[in-house]
Design a protein around this motif. Structure first.
Motif, PDB file in Angstrom:
ATOM      1  N   ALA A 153     -44.689 -18.848 -32.198  1.00  0.00           N
ATOM      2  CA  ALA A 153     -44.037 -17.951 -33.154  1.00  0.00           C
ATOM      3  C   ALA A 153     -42.538 -17.937 -32.873  1.00  0.00           C
ATOM      4  CB  ALA A 153     -44.620 -16.545 -33.050  1.00  0.00           C
ATOM      5  N   GLU A 154     -41.781 -17.410 -33.816  1.00  0.00           N
ATOM      6  CA  GLU A 154     -40.322 -17.406 -33.679  1.00  0.00           C
ATOM      7  C   GLU A 154     -39.793 -15.983 -33.510  1.00  0.00           C
ATOM      8  OE1 GLU A 154     -36.337 -18.706 -36.194  1.00  0.00           O
ATOM      9  OE2 GLU A 154     -38.283 -19.464 -36.812  1.00  0.00           O
ATOM     10  N   ILE A 155     -38.947 -15.804 -32.516  1.00  0.00           N
ATOM     11  CA  ILE A 155     -38.292 -14.517 -32.303  1.00  0.00           C
ATOM     12  C   ILE A 155     -37.076 -14.465 -33.218  1.00  0.00           C
ATOM     13  CG2 ILE A 155     -37.039 -13.061 -30.666  1.00  0.00           C
ATOM     14  CD1 ILE A 155     -38.803 -14.326 -28.457  1.00  0.00           C
ATOM     15  N   LEU A 156     -37.030 -13.453 -34.086  1.00  0.00           N
ATOM     16  CA  LEU A 156     -35.913 -13.306 -35.015  1.00  0.00           C
ATOM     17  C   LEU A 156     -34.835 -12.377 -34.484  1.00  0.00           C
ATOM     18  CD1 LEU A 156     -37.797 -12.971 -38.421  1.00  0.00           C
ATOM     19  CD2 LEU A 156     -36.827 -15.025 -37.372  1.00  0.00           C
ATOM     20  N   ASP A 157     -35.240 -11.362 -33.705  1.00  0.00           N
ATOM     21  CA  ASP A 157     -34.270 -10.387 -33.217  1.00  0.00           C
ATOM     22  C   ASP A 157     -34.826  -9.705 -31.971  1.00  0.00           C
ATOM     23  OD1 ASP A 157     -31.772  -8.740 -33.700  1.00  0.00           O
ATOM     24  OD2 ASP A 157     -33.279  -7.148 -33.664  1.00  0.00           O
ATOM     25  N   VAL A 158     -33.955  -9.431 -31.041  1.00  0.00           N
ATOM     26  CA  VAL A 158     -34.307  -8.650 -29.859  1.00  0.00           C
ATOM     27  C   VAL A 158     -33.383  -7.443 -29.825  1.00  0.00           C
ATOM     28  CG1 VAL A 158     -34.476  -8.618 -27.346  1.00  0.00           C
ATOM     29  CG2 VAL A 158     -35.016 -10.716 -28.590  1.00  0.00           C
ATOM     30  N   GLY A 159     -33.978  -6.268 -29.990  1.00  0.00           N
ATOM     31  CA  GLY A 159     -33.212  -5.030 -29.961  1.00  0.00           C
ATOM     32  C   GLY A 159     -33.397  -4.315 -28.635  1.00  0.00           C
ATOM     33  N   LYS A 160     -33.000  -3.066 -28.599  1.00  0.00           N
ATOM     34  CA  LYS A 160     -33.151  -2.272 -27.380  1.00  0.00           C
ATOM     35  C   LYS A 160     -34.591  -1.812 -27.179  1.00  0.00           C
ATOM     36  CE  LYS A 160     -28.439  -0.524 -27.308  1.00  0.00           C
ATOM     37  NZ  LYS A 160     -27.577   0.661 -27.327  1.00  0.00           N
ATOM     38  N   GLU A 161     -35.316  -1.602 -28.293  1.00  0.00           N
ATOM     39  CA  GLU A 161     -36.667  -1.053 -28.189  1.00  0.00           C
ATOM     40  C   GLU A 161     -37.739  -1.918 -28.846  1.00  0.00           C
ATOM     41  OE1 GLU A 161     -36.448   2.895 -29.761  1.00  0.00           O
ATOM     42  OE2 GLU A 161     -35.149   3.586 -28.141  1.00  0.00           O
ATOM     43  N   THR A 162     -37.345  -2.935 -29.620  1.00  0.00           N
ATOM     44  CA  THR A 162     -38.330  -3.793 -30.289  1.00  0.00           C
ATOM     45  C   THR A 162     -37.886  -5.247 -30.307  1.00  0.00           C
ATOM     46  OG1 THR A 162     -37.362  -3.486 -32.484  1.00  0.00           O
ATOM     47  CG2 THR A 162     -39.136  -1.963 -31.858  1.00  0.00           C
ATOM     48  N   ILE A 163     -38.866  -6.116 -30.474  1.00  0.00           N
ATOM     49  CA  ILE A 163     -38.637  -7.532 -30.735  1.00  0.00           C
ATOM     50  C   ILE A 163     -39.235  -7.817 -32.102  1.00  0.00           C
ATOM     51  CG2 ILE A 163     -39.267  -9.903 -30.090  1.00  0.00           C
ATOM     52  CD1 ILE A 163     -39.306  -9.091 -27.208  1.00  0.00           C
ATOM     53  N   THR A 164     -38.469  -8.494 -32.972  1.00  0.00           N
ATOM     54  CA  THR A 164     -38.964  -8.865 -34.288  1.00  0.00           C
ATOM     55  C   THR A 164     -39.382 -10.331 -34.250  1.00  0.00           C
ATOM     56  OG1 THR A 164     -37.464  -7.294 -35.326  1.00  0.00           O
ATOM     57  CG2 THR A 164     -38.420  -8.980 -36.754  1.00  0.00           C
ATOM     58  N   VAL A 165     -40.615 -10.589 -34.697  1.00  0.00           N
ATOM     59  CA  VAL A 165     -41.220 -11.911 -34.593  1.00  0.00           C
ATOM     60  C   VAL A 165     -41.659 -12.375 -35.974  1.00  0.00           C
ATOM     61  CG1 VAL A 165     -43.097 -13.215 -33.526  1.00  0.00           C
ATOM     62  CG2 VAL A 165     -42.080 -11.286 -32.314  1.00  0.00           C
ATOM     63  N   GLU A 166     -41.515 -13.689 -36.208  1.00  0.00           N
ATOM     64  CA  GLU A 166     -42.009 -14.301 -37.437  1.00  0.00           C
ATOM     65  C   GLU A 166     -43.109 -15.288 -37.080  1.00  0.00           C
ATOM     66  OE1 GLU A 166     -40.107 -16.497 -41.282  1.00  0.00           O
ATOM     67  OE2 GLU A 166     -39.541 -17.288 -39.319  1.00  0.00           O
ATOM     68  N   GLU A 167     -44.207 -15.237 -37.811  1.00  0.00           N
ATOM     69  CA  GLU A 167     -45.306 -16.182 -37.631  1.00  0.00           C
ATOM     70  C   GLU A 167     -45.813 -16.603 -38.998  1.00  0.00           C
ATOM     71  OE1 GLU A 167     -46.586 -18.545 -36.230  1.00  0.00           O
ATOM     72  OE2 GLU A 167     -47.946 -17.791 -34.708  1.00  0.00           O
ATOM     73  N   THR A 168     -46.082 -17.891 -39.140  1.00  0.00           N
ATOM     74  CA  THR A 168     -46.676 -18.405 -40.364  1.00  0.00           C
ATOM     75  C   THR A 168     -47.949 -19.143 -39.995  1.00  0.00           C
ATOM     76  OG1 THR A 168     -45.419 -20.464 -40.219  1.00  0.00           O
ATOM     77  CG2 THR A 168     -44.432 -18.686 -41.506  1.00  0.00           C
ATOM     78  N   GLY A 169     -48.831 -19.245 -40.933  1.00  0.00           N
ATOM     79  CA  GLY A 169     -50.077 -19.963 -40.689  1.00  0.00           C
ATOM     80  C   GLY A 169     -51.238 -19.264 -41.359  1.00  0.00           C
ATOM     81  N   ASP A 170     -52.432 -19.715 -41.008  1.00  0.00           N
ATOM     82  CA  ASP A 170     -53.612 -19.133 -41.629  1.00  0.00           C
ATOM     83  C   ASP A 170     -53.908 -17.752 -41.037  1.00  0.00           C
ATOM     84  OD1 ASP A 170     -55.029 -19.458 -39.210  1.00  0.00           O
ATOM     85  OD2 ASP A 170     -55.827 -21.388 -39.830  1.00  0.00           O
ATOM     86  N   THR A 171     -54.836 -17.071 -41.669  1.00  0.00           N
ATOM     87  CA  THR A 171     -55.184 -15.706 -41.282  1.00  0.00           C
ATOM     88  C   THR A 171     -55.622 -15.617 -39.828  1.00  0.00           C
ATOM     89  OG1 THR A 171     -55.818 -15.206 -43.551  1.00  0.00           O
ATOM     90  CG2 THR A 171     -56.656 -13.741 -41.863  1.00  0.00           C
ATOM     91  N   ASN A 172     -56.396 -16.586 -39.370  1.00  0.00           N
ATOM     92  CA  ASN A 172     -56.864 -16.548 -37.981  1.00  0.00           C
ATOM     93  C   ASN A 172     -55.714 -16.607 -36.994  1.00  0.00           C
ATOM     94  OD1 ASN A 172     -59.549 -16.423 -38.792  1.00  0.00           O
ATOM     95  ND2 ASN A 172     -59.771 -18.645 -38.789  1.00  0.00           N
ATOM     96  N   LYS A 173     -54.731 -17.455 -37.262  1.00  0.00           N
ATOM     97  CA  LYS A 173     -53.571 -17.594 -36.377  1.00  0.00           C
ATOM     98  C   LYS A 173     -52.764 -16.297 -36.334  1.00  0.00           C
ATOM     99  CE  LYS A 173     -49.587 -20.584 -35.590  1.00  0.00           C
ATOM    100  NZ  LYS A 173     -48.802 -21.715 -36.085  1.00  0.00           N
ATOM    101  N   ILE A 174     -52.554 -15.705 -37.494  1.00  0.00           N
ATOM    102  CA  ILE A 174     -51.782 -14.470 -37.570  1.00  0.00           C
ATOM    103  C   ILE A 174     -52.527 -13.317 -36.904  1.00  0.00           C
ATOM    104  CG2 ILE A 174     -50.918 -12.741 -39.207  1.00  0.00           C
ATOM    105  CD1 ILE A 174     -50.077 -15.152 -40.981  1.00  0.00           C
ATOM    106  N   ASP A 175     -53.830 -13.212 -37.181  1.00  0.00           N
ATOM    107  CA  ASP A 175     -54.627 -12.154 -36.551  1.00  0.00           C
ATOM    108  C   ASP A 175     -54.640 -12.292 -35.031  1.00  0.00           C
ATOM    109  OD1 ASP A 175     -55.191 -11.060 -39.022  1.00  0.00           O
ATOM    110  OD2 ASP A 175     -57.192 -11.962 -39.170  1.00  0.00           O
ATOM    111  N   ALA A 176     -54.692 -13.532 -34.547  1.00  0.00           N
ATOM    112  CA  ALA A 176     -54.695 -13.770 -33.104  1.00  0.00           C
ATOM    113  C   ALA A 176     -53.385 -13.286 -32.467  1.00  0.00           C
ATOM    114  CB  ALA A 176     -54.916 -15.246 -32.809  1.00  0.00           C
ATOM    115  N   LEU A 177     -52.259 -13.538 -33.137  1.00  0.00           N
ATOM    116  CA  LEU A 177     -50.974 -13.076 -32.603  1.00  0.00           C
ATOM    117  C   LEU A 177     -50.919 -11.550 -32.578  1.00  0.00           C
ATOM    118  CD1 LEU A 177     -48.145 -13.584 -31.505  1.00  0.00           C
ATOM    119  CD2 LEU A 177     -47.346 -13.719 -33.878  1.00  0.00           C
TER     120      LEU A 177
END
Length: 78
Positions: free
Chosen positions: A24-48
């Motif tokens: 997966a790709e990290i889009l932003d790292v803040g002080k309290e959260t990390i924003t992540v982007e993931e693409t793919g089928d439902t199983n891949k996304i659910d697993a993440l």
């Protein structure tokens, strides 16, 4: 999918390792959260999501199946 994962100084490295392990790709790292982007089928996304759930999920934004015809897929007009 975009996902905001709650983060502390103690969990940051573990979260980054988990994200990297699935490609997966990290889009932003803040002080309290990390924003992540993931693409793919439902199983891949659910697993993440399940992989990141123990850290605390602040927000998830998902789309359904989307597609667009590319130029290489168009049939020639004759």
């Amino acid at each position: 999918m975009l996902i905001n994962v709650k983060m502390t100084a103690q969990t940051k490295d573990k979260i980054v390792q988990a994200i990297d392990s699935v490609g997966a790709e990290i889009l932003d790292v803040g002080k309290e959260t990390i924003t992540v982007e993931e693409t793919g089928d439902t199983n891949k996304i659910d697993a993440l999501i399940e992989l990141l759930r123990p850290f605390g999920i602040a927000e998830v934004v998902r789309t359904g199946k989307i597609a667009i015809q590319t130029e290489g897929e168009k049939k020639e007009d004759k």
